[in-house]
Design a protein around this motif. Structure first.
Motif, PDB file in Angstrom:
ATOM      1  N   HIS A 147       0.951  -1.244  -0.058  1.00 51.42           N
ATOM      2  CA  HIS A 147       0.060  -0.003   0.088  1.00 51.42           C
ATOM      3  C   HIS A 147       0.874   1.053   0.147  1.00 51.42           C
ATOM      4  O   HIS A 147       1.752   1.390   1.060  1.00 51.42           O
ATOM      5  CB  HIS A 147      -0.899  -0.226   1.228  1.00 51.42           C
ATOM      6  CG  HIS A 147      -1.849  -1.334   1.487  1.00 51.42           C
ATOM      7  ND1 HIS A 147      -2.866  -1.365   0.584  1.00 51.42           N
ATOM      8  CD2 HIS A 147      -1.735  -2.219   2.054  1.00 51.42           C
ATOM      9  CE1 HIS A 147      -3.358  -2.648   0.589  1.00 51.42           C
ATOM     10  NE2 HIS A 147      -2.700  -3.168   1.509  1.00 51.42           N
ATOM     11  N   VAL A 148       0.660   1.812  -1.092  1.00 50.06           N
ATOM     12  CA  VAL A 148       1.777   3.354  -1.306  1.00 50.06           C
ATOM     13  C   VAL A 148       0.738   4.248  -1.121  1.00 50.06           C
ATOM     14  O   VAL A 148      -0.328   4.378  -1.824  1.00 50.06           O
ATOM     15  CB  VAL A 148       2.319   3.243  -2.786  1.00 50.06           C
ATOM     16  CG1 VAL A 148       3.148   4.220  -3.203  1.00 50.06           C
ATOM     17  CG2 VAL A 148       3.061   1.812  -2.737  1.00 50.06           C
ATOM     18  N   ARG A 149       1.443   5.460  -0.506  1.00 49.90           N
ATOM     19  CA  ARG A 149       0.817   6.754  -0.483  1.00 49.90           C
ATOM     20  C   ARG A 149       1.751   7.804  -1.164  1.00 49.90           C
ATOM     21  O   ARG A 149       3.178   7.896  -1.000  1.00 49.90           O
ATOM     22  CB  ARG A 149       0.769   7.336   1.071  1.00 49.90           C
ATOM     23  CG  ARG A 149       0.250   8.687   1.205  1.00 49.90           C
ATOM     24  CD  ARG A 149      -1.305   8.711   1.048  1.00 49.90           C
ATOM     25  NE  ARG A 149      -2.066   9.889   1.502  1.00 49.90           N
ATOM     26  CZ  ARG A 149      -3.063  10.380   1.081  1.00 49.90           C
ATOM     27  NH1 ARG A 149      -3.757   9.801   0.410  1.00 49.90           N
ATOM     28  NH2 ARG A 149      -3.496  11.545   1.635  1.00 49.90           N
ATOM     29  N   LEU A 150       1.323   8.630  -2.045  1.00 48.37           N
ATOM     30  CA  LEU A 150       2.086   9.496  -2.880  1.00 48.37           C
ATOM     31  C   LEU A 150       1.514  10.936  -2.344  1.00 48.37           C
ATOM     32  O   LEU A 150       0.412  11.304  -2.253  1.00 48.37           O
ATOM     33  CB  LEU A 150       1.709   9.738  -4.236  1.00 48.37           C
ATOM     34  CG  LEU A 150       2.158   8.095  -5.142  1.00 48.37           C
ATOM     35  CD1 LEU A 150       1.548   8.420  -6.545  1.00 48.37           C
ATOM     36  CD2 LEU A 150       3.669   8.016  -4.882  1.00 48.37           C
ATOM     37  N   VAL A 151       2.443  11.915  -1.821  1.00 50.01           N
ATOM     38  CA  VAL A 151       2.407  13.151  -1.448  1.00 50.01           C
ATOM     39  C   VAL A 151       3.316  14.108  -1.988  1.00 50.01           C
ATOM     40  O   VAL A 151       4.334  13.674  -2.632  1.00 50.01           O
ATOM     41  CB  VAL A 151       2.627  13.019   0.054  1.00 50.01           C
ATOM     42  CG1 VAL A 151       1.575  12.173   0.837  1.00 50.01           C
ATOM     43  CG2 VAL A 151       4.140  12.835   0.510  1.00 50.01           C
ATOM     44  N   ALA A 152       3.009  15.455  -1.716  1.00 50.26           N
ATOM     45  CA  ALA A 152       3.980  16.517  -2.202  1.00 50.26           C
ATOM     46  C   ALA A 152       3.332  17.764  -1.435  1.00 50.26           C
ATOM     47  O   ALA A 152       2.095  17.850  -1.538  1.00 50.26           O
ATOM     48  CB  ALA A 152       4.141  16.465  -3.748  1.00 50.26           C
ATOM     49  N   PRO A 153       4.207  18.783  -1.355  1.00 48.03           N
ATOM     50  CA  PRO A 153       3.743  20.099  -0.969  1.00 48.03           C
ATOM     51  C   PRO A 153       2.580  20.665  -1.766  1.00 48.03           C
ATOM     52  O   PRO A 153       2.640  20.570  -2.928  1.00 48.03           O
ATOM     53  CB  PRO A 153       5.115  21.036  -0.743  1.00 48.03           C
ATOM     54  CG  PRO A 153       6.159  19.832  -0.913  1.00 48.03           C
ATOM     55  CD  PRO A 153       5.703  18.762  -1.685  1.00 48.03           C
ATOM     56  N   PHE A 154       1.674  21.507  -1.158  1.00 42.78           N
ATOM     57  CA  PHE A 154       0.553  21.887  -1.755  1.00 42.78           C
ATOM     58  C   PHE A 154       1.067  22.792  -2.999  1.00 42.78           C
ATOM     59  O   PHE A 154       0.533  22.725  -3.903  1.00 42.78           O
ATOM     60  CB  PHE A 154      -0.394  22.900  -0.778  1.00 42.78           C
ATOM     61  CG  PHE A 154      -1.363  23.355  -1.437  1.00 42.78           C
ATOM     62  CD1 PHE A 154      -2.611  22.581  -1.644  1.00 42.78           C
ATOM     63  CD2 PHE A 154      -1.477  24.798  -1.494  1.00 42.78           C
ATOM     64  CE1 PHE A 154      -3.647  23.229  -2.346  1.00 42.78           C
ATOM     65  CE2 PHE A 154      -2.650  25.405  -2.199  1.00 42.78           C
ATOM     66  CZ  PHE A 154      -3.823  24.535  -2.413  1.00 42.78           C
ATOM     67  N   PRO A 155       2.019  23.584  -2.976  1.00 44.47           N
ATOM     68  CA  PRO A 155       2.252  24.643  -4.092  1.00 44.47           C
ATOM     69  C   PRO A 155       2.882  23.866  -5.094  1.00 44.47           C
ATOM     70  O   PRO A 155       2.457  24.138  -6.336  1.00 44.47           O
ATOM     71  CB  PRO A 155       3.625  25.680  -3.476  1.00 44.47           C
ATOM     72  CG  PRO A 155       3.340  25.527  -1.977  1.00 44.47           C
ATOM     73  CD  PRO A 155       2.914  24.215  -1.637  1.00 44.47           C
ATOM     74  N   TRP A 156       3.743  22.634  -4.905  1.00 45.70           N
ATOM     75  CA  TRP A 156       4.261  21.833  -6.177  1.00 45.70           C
ATOM     76  C   TRP A 156       3.072  21.264  -6.875  1.00 45.70           C
ATOM     77  O   TRP A 156       3.099  21.128  -8.079  1.00 45.70           O
ATOM     78  CB  TRP A 156       5.062  20.930  -5.464  1.00 45.70           C
ATOM     79  CG  TRP A 156       5.539  19.974  -6.212  1.00 45.70           C
ATOM     80  CD1 TRP A 156       7.081  20.307  -6.748  1.00 45.70           C
ATOM     81  CD2 TRP A 156       5.521  18.780  -6.726  1.00 45.70           C
ATOM     82  NE1 TRP A 156       7.479  19.133  -7.813  1.00 45.70           N
ATOM     83  CE2 TRP A 156       6.421  18.397  -7.748  1.00 45.70           C
ATOM     84  CE3 TRP A 156       4.262  18.080  -6.609  1.00 45.70           C
ATOM     85  CZ2 TRP A 156       6.404  16.942  -8.662  1.00 45.70           C
ATOM     86  CZ3 TRP A 156       4.182  16.596  -7.557  1.00 45.70           C
ATOM     87  CH2 TRP A 156       5.304  16.456  -8.388  1.00 45.70           C
ATOM     88  N   ARG A 157       1.953  20.763  -6.087  1.00 43.64           N
ATOM     89  CA  ARG A 157       1.026  20.061  -6.553  1.00 43.64           C
ATOM     90  C   ARG A 157      -0.073  20.922  -7.258  1.00 43.64           C
ATOM     91  O   ARG A 157      -0.374  20.427  -8.510  1.00 43.64           O
ATOM     92  CB  ARG A 157       0.203  19.340  -5.546  1.00 43.64           C
ATOM     93  CG  ARG A 157       0.952  18.464  -4.607  1.00 43.64           C
ATOM     94  CD  ARG A 157      -0.012  17.254  -3.909  1.00 43.64           C
ATOM     95  NE  ARG A 157      -0.312  18.150  -2.608  1.00 43.64           N
ATOM     96  CZ  ARG A 157      -1.301  18.189  -2.407  1.00 43.64           C
ATOM     97  NH1 ARG A 157      -2.545  17.625  -3.037  1.00 43.64           N
ATOM     98  NH2 ARG A 157      -2.022  18.490  -1.235  1.00 43.64           N
ATOM     99  N   VAL A 158      -0.167  22.089  -6.929  1.00 45.70           N
ATOM    100  CA  VAL A 158      -0.835  23.233  -7.685  1.00 45.70           C
ATOM    101  C   VAL A 158      -0.116  23.337  -9.029  1.00 45.70           C
ATOM    102  O   VAL A 158      -0.795  23.506 -10.115  1.00 45.70           O
ATOM    103  CB  VAL A 158      -1.291  24.347  -6.941  1.00 45.70           C
ATOM    104  CG1 VAL A 158      -1.684  25.603  -7.697  1.00 45.70           C
ATOM    105  CG2 VAL A 158      -1.965  24.074  -5.666  1.00 45.70           C
ATOM    106  N   GLU A 159       1.106  23.550  -8.915  1.00 49.83           N
ATOM    107  CA  GLU A 159       1.892  23.858 -10.263  1.00 49.83           C
ATOM    108  C   GLU A 159       1.540  22.799 -11.321  1.00 49.83           C
ATOM    109  O   GLU A 159       1.528  22.898 -12.276  1.00 49.83           O
ATOM    110  CB  GLU A 159       3.356  24.299  -9.796  1.00 49.83           C
ATOM    111  CG  GLU A 159       3.520  25.657  -9.490  1.00 49.83           C
ATOM    112  CD  GLU A 159       5.061  25.851  -9.177  1.00 49.83           C
ATOM    113  OE1 GLU A 159       5.955  25.276  -9.838  1.00 49.83           O
ATOM    114  OE2 GLU A 159       5.455  26.719  -8.556  1.00 49.83           O
ATOM    115  N   ASN A 160       1.671  21.523 -10.661  1.00 49.92           N
ATOM    116  CA  ASN A 160       1.838  20.277 -11.438  1.00 49.92           C
ATOM    117  C   ASN A 160       0.132  20.246 -12.000  1.00 49.92           C
ATOM    118  O   ASN A 160       0.051  20.021 -13.372  1.00 49.92           O
ATOM    119  CB  ASN A 160       2.061  19.235 -10.556  1.00 49.92           C
ATOM    120  CG  ASN A 160       2.653  18.028 -11.515  1.00 49.92           C
ATOM    121  OD1 ASN A 160       2.828  18.328 -12.658  1.00 49.92           O
ATOM    122  ND2 ASN A 160       2.251  16.786 -11.004  1.00 49.92           N
TER     123      ASN A 160
END
Length: 242
Positions: A147-160
Motif C-alpha cells: 500500500h503506497v501513499r504519494l504526497v507532495a507540498p501543496f504549491p508543488w501539486r498546484v503547479e503540476n
C-alpha cells in the motif's frame, strides 16, 4: 478492446466466484493512494511495465477509472454521465445522482457495496496496481499487498495541476483542495474501523518532490519485491518442505 476485456471479468457470477475464493489465493496487489497532482497514473503505468518485464509476463495491469464504468454498467447508468458527475461529487451524494439518472431509488449502501465488490474482486484477482477509489481500505485484508501513499507540498501539486490540466492558479488550488477532500472521504468511507491516522494504513509514503515519476516507479517495485515477493517465496518454500 481493453474495456470489453475488462467487462468480461465483471459479470456477477465471475465476481461472486472471486469474492468467495480462499483468502490465501488473494493478490498480489499494489494500491496507490495519492494527494491530488502527484502523477499516480503515470507511476502506476511505470510499475506495471517494470513488473511485466522483470517477471517476463503480461499479467500485470493498472486500473483507476475503469471501476466507474463497471459500477455504471452494474447500476444501468450511462457511463459518461456517471463519470462526469463522479468527478465533482462526494460518495455520499452518489445515490441522489443515480436516482436522478436512473429514475429509480438506489441507496447509498447499494452504491457503496457495488464499488467495494468491484474493487475487492479486482484486488483479489491480483496482478494489479489500483489507483485510488478507496482501495487501501478495501484491500487492507489482503496479505500479498503493498500500500503506497504519494504526497507532495501543496504549491508543488498546484503547479503540476496547472501544467497538466491547463488551469490558472486559482482554479488549480480549488481543484486540489476539493479533490483531496473527496479522496480522503473515500478512504474513510471504506474503512471497517474509523481511524484518525490514515498514515498507518500505508507501507510506504513517497514525497514526489524528491523522486521523478520513473524513480518513484523503481522505488515502489523495489518495495514490492522486498515485501510481497519475499512473502510469496517464503510460503512456496514452506509448501515444498511439507
Amino acid at each position: 478492446p481493453q474495456m470489453e476485456k475488462f467487462f468480461d471479468y465483471f459479470d456477477e457470477r465471475y465476481r461472486e466466484s472471486v469474492l468467495s475464493s480462499p483468502a490465501s489465493e488473494d493478490g498480489p496487489v499494489i494500491t496507490i493512494s495519492r494527494q491530488t497532482g502527484c502523477d499516480a497514473r503515470e507511476i502506476a503505468a511505470g510499475i506495471v511495465d517494470r513488473l511485466n518485464l522483470r517477471l517476463n509476463t503480461n499479467k500485470w495491469k493498472w486500473v483507476d477509472k475503469d471501476i466507474i464504468y463497471s459500477i455504471a454498467r452494474e447500476l444501468n447508468i450511462d457511463t459518461q454521465r456517471i463519470e462526469n458527475y463522479y468527478e465533482g461529487i462526494k460518495l455520499s451524494n452518489l445515490s441522489e445522482m443515480i436516482m436522478a439518472f436512473s429514475g429509480g431509488f438506489v441507496s447509498d449502501l447499494r452504491v457503496k457495496k457495488a464499488i467495494r465488490d468491484v474493487v475487492l474482486s479486482i484486488c483479489k484477482e491480483g496482478n494489479v496496481v489500483i489507483v485510488g477509489r478507496g482501495s487501501v481500505s478495501i484491500a487492507h485484508g489482503i496479505r500479498d499487498a503493498l500500500h503506497v501513499r504519494l504526497v507532495a507540498p501543496f504549491p508543488w501539486r498546484v503547479e503540476n495541476v496547472m501544467r497538466k490540466k491547463e488551469m490558472n492558479a486559482e482554479t488549480a488550488e480549488k481543484y486540489v483542495i476539493e479533490t483531496d477532500a473527496k479522496r480522503n472521504d473515500l478512504i474513510h468511507t471504506f474503512l471497517d474501523k474509523k481511524t484518525t491516522n490514515i498514515e498507518s494504513l500505508f507501507d510506504i509514503s513517497l514525497n514526489r518532490v524528491s523522486f521523478s515519476i520513473q524513480e518513484s516507479a523503481d522505488i515502489i517495485v523495489s518495495m514490492y519485491e522486498k515485501k510481497v515477493m519475499r512473502q510469496m517465496a517464503e510460503r512456496s518454500k514452506i509448501k515444498s518442505v511439507i
